[in-house]
Scaffold this motif. Sequence first.
Motif, PDB file in Angstrom:
ATOM      1  N   LEU A  17      -1.753   0.435  -3.021  1.00 15.18           N
ATOM      2  CA  LEU A  17      -0.771   1.435  -3.444  1.00 15.18           C
ATOM      3  C   LEU A  17      -1.455   2.569  -4.207  1.00 15.18           C
ATOM      4  CD1 LEU A  17       2.257  -0.778  -4.537  1.00 15.18           C
ATOM      5  CD2 LEU A  17       1.988   0.544  -2.435  1.00 15.18           C
ATOM      6  N   LEU A  20      -2.838   4.876  -1.719  1.00 10.33           N
ATOM      7  CA  LEU A  20      -1.786   5.714  -1.143  1.00 10.33           C
ATOM      8  C   LEU A  20      -1.401   6.835  -2.098  1.00 10.33           C
ATOM      9  CD1 LEU A  20       0.190   6.231   1.151  1.00 10.33           C
ATOM     10  CD2 LEU A  20       1.753   4.587   0.097  1.00 10.33           C
ATOM     11  N   LEU A 183       1.088  -3.861   4.146  1.00  9.22           N
ATOM     12  CA  LEU A 183       2.048  -3.145   3.301  1.00  9.22           C
ATOM     13  C   LEU A 183       1.990  -1.651   3.565  1.00  9.22           C
ATOM     14  CD1 LEU A 183       4.087  -3.042   0.977  1.00  9.22           C
ATOM     15  CD2 LEU A 183       2.146  -2.871  -0.598  1.00  9.22           C
ATOM     16  N   LEU A 184       0.772  -1.093   3.639  1.00  7.69           N
ATOM     17  CA  LEU A 184       0.636   0.333   3.943  1.00  7.69           C
ATOM     18  C   LEU A 184       1.251   0.665   5.300  1.00  7.69           C
ATOM     19  CD1 LEU A 184      -2.998   1.191   2.747  1.00  7.69           C
ATOM     20  CD2 LEU A 184      -0.844   1.714   1.607  1.00  7.69           C
ATOM     21  N   ILE A 187       5.103   0.562   5.022  1.00 11.39           N
ATOM     22  CA  ILE A 187       5.582   1.770   4.334  1.00 11.39           C
ATOM     23  C   ILE A 187       5.544   2.966   5.270  1.00 11.39           C
ATOM     24  CG2 ILE A 187       5.033   3.428   2.506  1.00 11.39           C
ATOM     25  CD1 ILE A 187       4.081   1.083   0.816  1.00 11.39           C
ATOM     26  N   LEU A 190       8.335   2.675   7.964  1.00 12.87           N
ATOM     27  CA  LEU A 190       9.655   2.945   7.400  1.00 12.87           C
ATOM     28  C   LEU A 190       9.849   4.430   7.107  1.00 12.87           C
ATOM     29  CD1 LEU A 190      10.078  -0.080   4.946  1.00 12.87           C
ATOM     30  CD2 LEU A 190      11.190   0.259   7.162  1.00 12.87           C
ATOM     31  N   VAL A 191       8.825   5.058   6.513  1.00 12.24           N
ATOM     32  CA  VAL A 191       8.936   6.469   6.154  1.00 12.24           C
ATOM     33  C   VAL A 191       9.024   7.345   7.397  1.00 12.24           C
ATOM     34  CG1 VAL A 191       7.716   8.417   5.098  1.00 12.24           C
ATOM     35  CG2 VAL A 191       7.819   6.219   3.909  1.00 12.24           C
ATOM     36  N   TRP A 234      -1.657   8.818   4.440  1.00  6.98           N
ATOM     37  CA  TRP A 234      -1.808   7.450   4.933  1.00  6.98           C
ATOM     38  C   TRP A 234      -3.231   7.178   5.422  1.00  6.98           C
ATOM     39  CZ3 TRP A 234      -2.297   5.191   9.972  1.00  6.98           C
ATOM     40  CH2 TRP A 234      -2.041   3.818  10.006  1.00  6.98           C
TER      41      TRP A 234
END
Length: 265
Positions: A17, A20, A183-184, A187, A190-191, A234
């Motif tokens: 995170l 990111l 996880l990245l 994310i 989803l984004v 990203w």
Amino acid sequence: MSALPVNPRFLGIGGCLKALLVGLTGSFKELPRFSLCPLLLVIWLPLWLILPPLATLGLRSLKEHKPIRVLGSGALLRLLSLELIYLLTLYVIYMVVSALQAQAFTTYLTAVAAHPVVQIGTPEQLAYARKVQFLWQGAFFIYALLLFVQVCLTNLSLSSLSLGQCLKLTFSSLLKNLPGLLLLLIIAILVFTGIEHYFATLKIAAIRGQLEATLSTLFPYAFILLRLYLAYAWVTALALCSSAALGYFNLQVRASDKDRFNPAA
């Protein structure tokens, strides 16, 4: 095989995170100010997408505050081989996804012929959209792994390690940090999915004349810039995670100098 000079580091969710956040803001204390500024995405993003070995060398040059040193023939051959493998892999991914998408479209046309209605929100259209979305999400995941491996191998190729040691370190780093990478990826999916759905909603509204002419003309360019910015954030996060997994950058709350990778080892 001789002992490896470093144990791949587990960055954890927090480290990924943090990477990111660096991508989103462009601020990282271990690099010169503004070196990752989002405005520089016109330089960094094409490099990461097309020439990741060169982008990795550029990142190391900024880290060491000196120009990229002259590479020996062995290291140069490794980097050229990595670039060739990277481009060939991207080509294979694109061809496979395109072939599967064409097959899904053929199935969609067959379903449309059996159900001749206006194709706006029909079950056939939604099923086709889900298939295409799944295909590109899979390609997205493979690309993330590919870039992570590329950056790791590029960093290790500048050392005196054997090919076997480089591969062992790379895949050990990948496995240790797979949860953070997933996880990245989640994310990002989803984004980007949310952005595409919102863009589609505005586009339909524009077609129906519910938006002002000026707004309907400008909003596609705003969404293009937003997509590029988020893609840059990203990709930068992935690259930093890959280097940090070898200890070249510090994305952890606590880290000792002994964990850092020594490229001269």
